[in-house]
Design an enzyme around this catalytic site. Sequence first.
Site, mmCIF file in Angstrom:
data_model
loop_
_atom_site.group_PDB
_atom_site.id
_atom_site.type_symbol
_atom_site.label_atom_id
_atom_site.label_comp_id
_atom_site.label_asym_id
_atom_site.label_seq_id
_atom_site.Cartn_x
_atom_site.Cartn_y
_atom_site.Cartn_z
ATOM 1 N N SER A 8 -36.648 -39.457 -37.055
ATOM 2 C CA SER A 8 -35.470 -38.705 -36.621
ATOM 3 C C SER A 8 -35.846 -37.721 -35.527
ATOM 4 O O SER A 8 -37.025 -37.448 -35.281
ATOM 5 C CB SER A 8 -34.840 -37.947 -37.798
ATOM 6 N N LEU B 143 -36.822 -35.447 -32.455
ATOM 7 C CA LEU B 143 -37.766 -35.591 -31.349
ATOM 8 C C LEU B 143 -38.738 -36.745 -31.588
ATOM 9 O O LEU B 143 -39.110 -37.457 -30.652
ATOM 10 C CB LEU B 143 -38.557 -34.291 -31.160
ATOM 11 N N ASP C 278 -43.647 -40.779 -41.571
ATOM 12 C CA ASP C 278 -42.505 -39.934 -41.917
ATOM 13 C C ASP C 278 -42.363 -39.868 -43.429
ATOM 14 O O ASP C 278 -42.630 -40.855 -44.133
ATOM 15 C CB ASP C 278 -41.225 -40.499 -41.297
ATOM 16 N N CYS D 218 -44.687 -34.639 -34.458
ATOM 17 C CA CYS D 218 -43.352 -34.046 -34.380
ATOM 18 C C CYS D 218 -42.839 -33.582 -35.741
ATOM 19 O O CYS D 218 -41.798 -32.930 -35.818
ATOM 20 C CB CYS D 218 -42.354 -35.042 -33.790
ATOM 21 N N SER E 183 -43.306 -24.716 -30.224
ATOM 22 C CA SER E 183 -41.899 -24.325 -30.116
ATOM 23 C C SER E 183 -41.831 -23.093 -29.232
ATOM 24 O O SER E 183 -42.800 -22.310 -29.161
ATOM 25 C CB SER E 183 -41.311 -24.000 -31.487
ATOM 26 N N TYR F 152 -42.201 -19.645 -39.131
ATOM 27 C CA TYR F 152 -42.092 -20.718 -38.146
ATOM 28 C C TYR F 152 -42.854 -20.358 -36.871
ATOM 29 O O TYR F 152 -43.619 -21.172 -36.342
ATOM 30 C CB TYR F 152 -40.617 -20.961 -37.842
ATOM 31 N N LYS G 266 -46.098 -22.338 -35.242
ATOM 32 C CA LYS G 266 -46.025 -22.925 -33.907
ATOM 33 C C LYS G 266 -46.928 -22.197 -32.913
ATOM 34 O O LYS G 266 -47.477 -22.813 -31.988
ATOM 35 C CB LYS G 266 -44.577 -22.924 -33.419
ATOM 36 N N PHE H 193 -32.864 -28.103 -28.957
ATOM 37 C CA PHE H 193 -32.580 -29.522 -28.782
ATOM 38 C C PHE H 193 -31.524 -30.007 -29.769
ATOM 39 O O PHE H 193 -31.364 -29.463 -30.855
ATOM 40 C CB PHE H 193 -33.859 -30.350 -28.939
ATOM 41 N N THR I 241 -31.004 -31.969 -32.239
ATOM 42 C CA THR I 241 -31.667 -32.696 -33.323
ATOM 43 C C THR I 241 -30.808 -32.594 -34.586
ATOM 44 O O THR I 241 -29.828 -31.843 -34.615
ATOM 45 C CB THR I 241 -33.055 -32.083 -33.590
#
Length: 253
Positions: free
Chosen positions: A15, A17, A36, A84, A146, A159, A163, A192, A194
Amino acid sequence: MKISGQVAIVTGGASGLGAATARRLAAEGASVGILDFDEARGAAMAKEIGGFAVKTDVGDEASVAAAVAAVKDALGAPRIAVSCAGIAGAARVVGREGKLSTELFEKTIRVNLMGTYFVMSHAAREMVAQEPLESGERGVVINTASIAWQDGQIGQSAYAASKGAIAAMCLPVAREMAKTGVRVMAIAPGLFNTPMMEGLPEETTAGIVANIPFPHRLGDPAEYGQLVCDILGNPYLNGTTIRLDAAVRLPQR
């Protein structure tokens, strides 16, 4: 590196990116192994692009090791690895009534940072064991940071830390791997379109888009996949993190 004929690993390839990257690499002639956690969606993507899928928990090194070995058995040893897979939970360090977010912090670091490191480590070991290509390259690792690495918002401490670490390790790992002919890069995507964004209310999305200078829209995951291929094709790109963000800078909240 010429993409056609190479074996690529893409984590989170079912899914967002990762899916866009898997599709683009397959279109360029690569054999793509999709790692995944969503087994059904991974299998569907593999069927769509003629690749191979294996259920993987990137936060578990044994799962990653088994997945890389399975891809090698099915498609051959990888020369391309794109990470990703990730999570994006948000919480304040000290929330209401003194609630702490240490559990979320630990989980985010485990999946985003340790998962990336596990995949990079096991994929790179396969790369350095191969003969170099005409260019002298043995492989390319592309990790996903990110823009929160530099523009982390309130509630994004976990997060942003995960990153930021991915961005920070890019240069030292590239320097380490240089003697083996393996390049290491990172992409720091902005906002993005997503699945995470698709679940937001329309007014929330409109507010987010309002802060994006140009192009004045959310990023298309295909543009991430395009940059992956641009990095693969340019042998002088090494050891740096590229922001892919339409000049956006995140506000504090």
